[in-house]
Design an enzyme around this catalytic site. Structure first.
Site, PDB file in Angstrom:
ATOM      1  N   CYS A  86       0.801  -1.231   0.000  1.00 40.46           N
ATOM      2  CA  CYS A  86       0.000   0.000   0.000  1.00 40.46           C
ATOM      3  C   CYS A  86       0.827   1.272   0.000  1.00 40.46           C
ATOM      4  CB  CYS A  86      -0.981  -0.002   1.171  1.00 40.46           C
ATOM      5  SG  CYS A  86      -0.195   0.095   2.811  1.00 40.46           S
ATOM      6  N   HIS A 125      -2.175   0.698   6.975  1.00 39.04           N
ATOM      7  CA  HIS A 125      -2.625   0.763   5.587  1.00 39.04           C
ATOM      8  C   HIS A 125      -2.810   2.212   5.169  1.00 39.04           C
ATOM      9  CE1 HIS A 125      -4.325  -0.359   1.812  1.00 39.04           C
ATOM     10  NE2 HIS A 125      -5.411   0.352   2.046  1.00 39.04           N
ATOM     11  N   ASP A 140      -7.989   3.603  -3.656  1.00 38.87           N
ATOM     12  CA  ASP A 140      -7.032   2.756  -2.942  1.00 38.87           C
ATOM     13  C   ASP A 140      -6.576   1.669  -3.901  1.00 38.87           C
ATOM     14  OD1 ASP A 140      -5.620   1.044  -1.328  1.00 38.87           O
ATOM     15  OD2 ASP A 140      -7.210   0.754   0.148  1.00 38.87           O
TER      16      ASP A 140
END
Length: 289
Positions: A86, A125, A140
């Site tokens: 991420c 995250h 995302d």
């Protein structure tokens, strides 16, 4: 297109992200353009990035550092045939979107995916909030096998369609929860608030995620790629193809060499050190016997 210099998310490196970098990124994800700070561009990027830049954790698994500076992210994810997790994918995307002209902030989430009984997991995250004319949205591109392939309006209790599964957001005062529908079941991916994160916050979380003995990124191989109509995942020797609206195909790969071949063929990953990875996989296999 904005000509403003975009800061790297790394605290110690403020190299510019220029039009050449943007063009190289768009070529990497196969987006012909043109681009503009609008929803259509955002949706196109959200679909193409997870299909071409896979989720993978080879560097933590091989005890290699994860560098969040923009030059490193460009070298690895854009020019190096690699993927990332991420902080890498969404960190790169943050610079891309700002260069296009979007107003975008980084947020942080606590991950509950595949750990539903976790009490309070750390904020490990990264996701992005983008301001659009008709309201804020979330994007995302760095959440593995359950990654968004569209954008979500920041509104609660509404089922929102994506190119893959439906998603929804729940809200309890300042706390938001993202959920994905798998079959008929809603499953929580992560929880977050709207506190804007500073570069140092990601540096700290990235250190824990990549270097702590407790992080699962150092304990197993993880790969994910979301292409039109299916999601492809790999956890050590377990390979799966999740067909959208259909059956999941699963098989156990027989050798570390087959795992490497699968990473190269199905995930389009240029393995940085094939011999070292094969040795690490054999160590993981022996530990699980």
């Amino acid at each position: 297109m904005s000509s403003a210099t975009v800061e790297t998310i790394a605290n110690s490196d403020f190299s510019p992200f220029d039009d050449g970098d943007l063009a190289a990124y768009l070529a990497r994800i196969g987006y012909p353009g043109p681009v503009a700070p609008d929803r259509a561009t955002l949706e196109a990027i959200a679909a193409r990035h997870p299909a071409t830049i896979p989720f993978e954790n080879l560097d933590p698994l091989l005890d290699r550092p994860v560098d969040l500076s923009l030059p490193s992210l460009m070298a690895k994810l854009v020019h190096g045939g690699r993927g990332g997790y991420c902080f890498e994918s969404n960190g790169l995307l943050l610079a891309v979107l700002r260069r296009i002209g979007f107003t975008v902030d980084g947020l942080a989430a606590r991950v509950y995916w595949n750990q539903p009984n976790a009490d309070t997991p750390p904020r490990t995250h990264m996701l992005l909030r983008v301001a659009l004319a008709d309201g804020p949205v979330l994007i995302d591109v760095g959440f593995g096998g359950a990654v968004l392939t569209g954008v979500l309006d920041l509104v609660p209790d509404v089922v929102q369609q994506t190119p893959h599964e439906p998603f929804r957001l729940l809200r309890d005062r300042d706390l938001w929860e993202q959920q994905i529908r798998i079959g008929e079941t809603w499953r929580t991916t992560y929880r977050f608030d709207l506190t804007v994160q500073e570069p140092v916050d990601y540096e700290l979380a990235n250190w824990w995620t990549s270097a702590s003995p407790q992080t699962h990124f150092r304990q197993m191989l993880i790969g994910a790629r979301s292409v039109p109509g299916k999601r492809i995942t790999l956890r050590n020797f377990d390979f799966a193809v999740h067909n959208l609206g259909g059956a999941t195909e699963r098989r156990t790969l027989e050798s570390s060499a087959e795992v490497c071949d699968t990473l190269e063929r199905d995930f389009a990953i240029a393995i940085p050190d094939r011999i070292a990875l094969m040795r690490r996989l054999e160590t993981l296999r022996s530990a699980n016997v």
